[in-house]
Design a protein around this motif. Sequence first.
Motif, PDB file in Angstrom:
ATOM      1  N   PRO A 194      -9.428  -5.509  -6.162  1.00  0.00           N
ATOM      2  CA  PRO A 194     -10.067  -5.011  -4.944  1.00  0.00           C
ATOM      3  C   PRO A 194      -9.102  -4.389  -3.934  1.00  0.00           C
ATOM      4  N   LEU A 195      -7.824  -4.238  -4.267  1.00  0.00           N
ATOM      5  CA  LEU A 195      -6.896  -3.581  -3.339  1.00  0.00           C
ATOM      6  C   LEU A 195      -7.328  -2.143  -3.122  1.00  0.00           C
ATOM      7  N   GLY A 196      -7.384  -1.727  -1.877  1.00  0.00           N
ATOM      8  CA  GLY A 196      -7.777  -0.360  -1.578  1.00  0.00           C
ATOM      9  C   GLY A 196      -9.278  -0.138  -1.656  1.00  0.00           C
ATOM     10  N   GLY A 197     -10.042  -1.209  -1.948  1.00  0.00           N
ATOM     11  CA  GLY A 197     -11.493  -1.077  -2.079  1.00  0.00           C
ATOM     12  C   GLY A 197     -12.212  -1.323  -0.766  1.00  0.00           C
ATOM     13  N   TRP A 220       0.821  -1.202   0.000  1.00  0.00           N
ATOM     14  CA  TRP A 220       0.000   0.000   0.000  1.00  0.00           C
ATOM     15  C   TRP A 220       0.858   1.256   0.000  1.00  0.00           C
ATOM     16  N   ILE A 221       1.822   1.295   0.946  1.00  0.00           N
ATOM     17  CA  ILE A 221       2.728   2.442   1.043  1.00  0.00           C
ATOM     18  C   ILE A 221       3.514   2.582  -0.268  1.00  0.00           C
ATOM     19  N   ALA A 222       3.963   1.440  -0.808  1.00  0.00           N
ATOM     20  CA  ALA A 222       4.738   1.467  -2.061  1.00  0.00           C
ATOM     21  C   ALA A 222       3.899   2.072  -3.187  1.00  0.00           C
ATOM     22  N   SER A 223       2.612   1.705  -3.238  1.00  0.00           N
ATOM     23  CA  SER A 223       1.759   2.215  -4.319  1.00  0.00           C
ATOM     24  C   SER A 223       1.592   3.734  -4.199  1.00  0.00           C
TER      25      SER A 223
END
Length: 392
Positions: free
Chosen positions: A384-387, A323-326
């Motif tokens: 669905p990442l971040g969803g 998440w942080i990397a994105s």
Amino acid sequence: MGNDVISAAVLEGASPLFAPLEQVPCHLPLCAEREWARNAIALIESDASRSADTHMIRLPFAGLSGISVYLKDESTHPTGSLKHRLARSLILYGICNGLIGRDTTLVEASSGSTAVSEAYFARLLNLRFIAVMTRGTSRKKVEAIESFGGTCHFVERAGEVYDAARRIAAETGGHYLDQFTFAERATDWRTKNVAESIFSQMQHEPDPVPEWVVMSAGTGGTSATIGRYIRYRNLATRLCVVDVEHSVFYDCYKSGDRGLTGQQGSRIEGIGRPRVEPSFVPEVVDHMVRVPDAASIAAMRVLAGRLFPVGASTGANFLGLCWIASLMMAEGRKGSLVTLVCDRGDRYADTYYDDAWLKQNGLDIAPYVSAIETFLDHGRFEAPLGGAGFSF
Ligand SMILES: *Cc1c(COP(=O)(O)O)cnc(C)c1O
């Protein structure tokens, strides 16, 4: 009577100075407890000397441009998890505060890993050990505790472990180690801790000061130590804590309310708590995210394919790191990121690594697995990442 003993000693050629202690009218106290404590500390120190520090693993991912990923592998401790450090600290703390002596029964409330490590140290010191755990605790951990000579006491719900442990300690005249209260203060925050090890192992890397360290919270002790250390050493690194379903840490962080409680235990062993544990120190946390359990388990499975099988808390850590990397990539930032491997997957063969178990628990990990794989290979952070179920 006294004279008889002395004359007998004189007859044998011994000095009357060596008369039995009870006949000396005034003498220094016998120090059997102090001697026991000295011997115990020496045993713990020599045990530590027989182990090396844990590895820092660098993992390459084609999709993460400009970002290097490091995993501090705490699974290689003799008892298989980061709780080896905590168990040593808690028991040293107990001995040095006069709370643990040669006849003390050690008692702990645990979701498993801490009890495994404490059982190991209890055996080293020849002390009785009783672990209080929920019935769902993985079989491997129960077997490990018993193999070190410990006893397991089971309760039905996660919230019941504290009172049961306190009661058993009172009944046995023992000492409740109480990791959830004492983790943060028993751990030496300035030196000889996991944070010092991480930052010194990073020293010769291209980006020696990580942009972020990512860690989940069980007791909260590890994140407290890392957060304090970052400040103490005046580093630019920031600390992100990852929380999971049914846990109150994230809500506490957002609301400041330490009185929050949950109805249910966490499904991710080792992290997520139904109450705000005293060792959780939100003041040293720079950011928090909460992730769905299915996504944590998916990240765990992805790491299993690219590194080695890890536990689900490590999956949550790694997901937080992605998440942080994105976000860094979206902002065009470069640098290094560090998270921890808390324990290995062999403890969870019949739970997180068992597809039937996932199905029984209503966990559909497939969409997350493919999204995480896509992110690592191509750098696209897609649903669905971040969803739904993610909070940040
Ligand atoms: C305890 C534990 C954690 C969390 O560490 P804390 O320092 O207690 O916050 C993570 N994963 C596993 C497997 C653990 O046992």
